[in-house]
Design an enzyme around this catalytic site. Structure first.
Site, PDB file in Angstrom:
ATOM      1  N   MET A 226      45.137  49.326  27.957  1.00  0.00           N
ATOM      2  CA  MET A 226      45.009  50.629  27.299  1.00  0.00           C
ATOM      3  C   MET A 226      45.479  51.731  28.251  1.00  0.00           C
ATOM      4  O   MET A 226      45.171  52.907  28.054  1.00  0.00           O
ATOM      5  CB  MET A 226      43.555  50.860  26.869  1.00  0.00           C
ATOM      6  CG  MET A 226      43.099  49.798  25.861  1.00  0.00           C
ATOM      7  SD  MET A 226      41.755  50.312  24.782  1.00  0.00           S
ATOM      8  CE  MET A 226      40.475  50.654  25.962  1.00  0.00           C
TER       9      MET A 226
ATOM     10  N   GLU B 178      44.481  49.317  40.318  1.00  0.00           N
ATOM     11  CA  GLU B 178      44.879  48.092  41.018  1.00  0.00           C
ATOM     12  C   GLU B 178      44.554  46.827  40.193  1.00  0.00           C
ATOM     13  O   GLU B 178      45.260  45.825  40.285  1.00  0.00           O
ATOM     14  CB  GLU B 178      44.201  48.070  42.396  1.00  0.00           C
ATOM     15  CG  GLU B 178      44.754  47.066  43.372  1.00  0.00           C
ATOM     16  CD  GLU B 178      46.275  47.105  43.567  1.00  0.00           C
ATOM     17  OE1 GLU B 178      46.881  48.200  43.557  1.00  0.00           O
ATOM     18  OE2 GLU B 178      46.853  46.015  43.722  1.00  0.00           O
TER      19      GLU B 178
ATOM     20  N   HIS C 299      44.824  46.447  36.912  1.00  0.00           N
ATOM     21  CA  HIS C 299      45.964  46.227  36.004  1.00  0.00           C
ATOM     22  C   HIS C 299      47.176  45.701  36.790  1.00  0.00           C
ATOM     23  O   HIS C 299      47.881  44.805  36.343  1.00  0.00           O
ATOM     24  CB  HIS C 299      46.388  47.541  35.342  1.00  0.00           C
ATOM     25  CG  HIS C 299      45.369  48.137  34.429  1.00  0.00           C
ATOM     26  ND1 HIS C 299      44.707  49.304  34.734  1.00  0.00           N
ATOM     27  CD2 HIS C 299      44.904  47.745  33.220  1.00  0.00           C
ATOM     28  CE1 HIS C 299      43.885  49.607  33.745  1.00  0.00           C
ATOM     29  NE2 HIS C 299      43.979  48.674  32.815  1.00  0.00           N
TER      30      HIS C 299
ATOM     31  N   GLN D 121      38.580  39.524  34.694  1.00  0.00           N
ATOM     32  CA  GLN D 121      37.216  39.005  34.523  1.00  0.00           C
ATOM     33  C   GLN D 121      36.173  40.122  34.458  1.00  0.00           C
ATOM     34  O   GLN D 121      35.032  39.889  34.095  1.00  0.00           O
ATOM     35  CB  GLN D 121      36.873  38.048  35.663  1.00  0.00           C
ATOM     36  CG  GLN D 121      35.643  37.196  35.345  1.00  0.00           C
ATOM     37  CD  GLN D 121      34.909  36.736  36.572  1.00  0.00           C
ATOM     38  OE1 GLN D 121      35.472  35.958  37.337  1.00  0.00           O
ATOM     39  NE2 GLN D 121      33.686  37.202  36.782  1.00  0.00           N
TER      40      GLN D 121
ATOM     41  N   SER E 169      37.867  50.398  37.120  1.00  0.00           N
ATOM     42  CA  SER E 169      37.844  50.631  35.681  1.00  0.00           C
ATOM     43  C   SER E 169      38.480  51.986  35.425  1.00  0.00           C
ATOM     44  O   SER E 169      38.265  52.924  36.208  1.00  0.00           O
ATOM     45  CB  SER E 169      36.389  50.646  35.191  1.00  0.00           C
ATOM     46  OG  SER E 169      36.312  51.255  33.916  1.00  0.00           O
ATOM     47  N   SER E 170      39.227  52.084  34.334  1.00  0.00           N
ATOM     48  CA  SER E 170      39.825  53.385  33.997  1.00  0.00           C
ATOM     49  C   SER E 170      38.718  54.416  33.784  1.00  0.00           C
ATOM     50  O   SER E 170      38.913  55.611  33.998  1.00  0.00           O
ATOM     51  CB  SER E 170      40.669  53.267  32.729  1.00  0.00           C
ATOM     52  OG  SER E 170      41.639  52.265  32.909  1.00  0.00           O
TER      53      SER E 170
END
Ligand code: PAF
Length: 281
Positions: free
Chosen positions: A30, A35, A37, A148, A185-186
């Site tokens: 999304m 890092e 991604h 994960q 996390s974004s």
């Protein structure tokens, strides 16, 4: 790096790669890359000839009171980062391309989605499995890569691929963490400085869980109690769930045995963060 906005364009691109005998890896995202991604993209590049990244903030997986409108976005930055790790194509469709007028077909994995995030976020996994099925159908990858950190999502997607005989391999890579242990996390950008400090309790309690299991503790109730106590001593932390379950079926456990997951969801103000550890005992 090619940027495609329509299904026809990305299909043509993938078709040409296939005609040249190349394998295709898919990294569904999304956007607002970090890092975590990039690690998925690098691994996809190692394993496949061509890497397609999908960048689509899927409205179907957000509840009416969730953060769809605020979800962080920076398309130019994402493109630069993806290009730098060797991504071949980005597919970034508009909502009407993915969900045209009259769209009425959904994919749902039952059971596994009734608990943890599925319980706190009704309809979330139906949105995920529907969009991921569409992305698999559009790109037809040989392998698809997920992290994960979203362990329940990974298990749900693996189950869907198995149950519906989808012709691809799902690759799950370990959670990537900041230097102090916070899972990338974004949504971390929503945190204030104080919440960012408070959020370290997720990793601390998972480390304490792992250490206690390594020292021989097998009582799920005690372990859950220990993690809950650690989390609730942080004034800004509101646990949504603290669970210890069997993997891959996510069944409740009294005594730890075989594959297990300790999974946490905790709110810091309006921001809900998840984290987990998976072990074999
Ligand atoms: O994990 C995510 O970013 C999303 O849930 C996914 C898999 C890209 C589907 O929208």
């Amino acid at each position: 790096m090619h940027i495609h906005r329509t299904i026809a364009e990305i299909r043509q691109f993938v078709g040409q790669c296939r005609a040249a005998g190349q394998t295709v890896g898919l990294v569904p995202t999304m956007g607002y890359f970090h890092e975590g991604h990039l690690t998925l993209m690098r691994e996809a590049k190692q394993k496949c000839d061509v890497v397609v990244v999908t960048l689509y903030v899927n409205p179907l997986q957000f509840g009416p009171k969730e953060d769809l409108a605020q979800y962080p976005r920076d398309f130019e930055r994402d493109c630069t980062m993806a290009r730098d790790v060797g991504v071949d194509a980005i597919f970034t469709p508009l909502d009407q391309e993915m969900y045209p007028q009259g769209f009425s077909t959904f994919v749902e994995v039952t059971g596994l989605t009734d608990i943890l995030c599925g319980q706190s976020r009704p309809g979330h996994f139906r949105g995920v499995t529907t969009v991921v099925t569409k992305l698999f159908n559009i790109v037809a990858p040989d392998q698809a890569f997920f992290g994960q950190k979203d362990a329940q999502q990974a298990l749900v997607i693996q189950r869907m691929v198995r149950d519906l005989n989808m012709n691809l391999e799902v690759v799950i890579l370990p959670t990537v963490r900041e230097h102090d242990g916070l899972a990338m996390s974004s949504r971390n950008v929503y945190l204030t400085e104080e919440q960012r400090r408070d959020a370290l309790v997720l990793y601390r309690s998972l480390c304490a869980f792992r250490a206690a299991v390594q020292q021989g503790e097998r009582d799920a109730g005690k372990l859950r109690g220990m993690m809950t106590d650690m989390i609730t001593t942080v004034p800004g932390a509101q646990p949504d769930y603290v669970e210890i379950l069997a993997v891959p079926d996510l069944q409740p456990l009294e005594t730890l045995q075989g594959g297990i997951i300790a999974a946490l969801a905790v709110r810091f103000g309006k921001t809900r963060l998840i984290d987990n550890v998976i072990m074999e005992v």
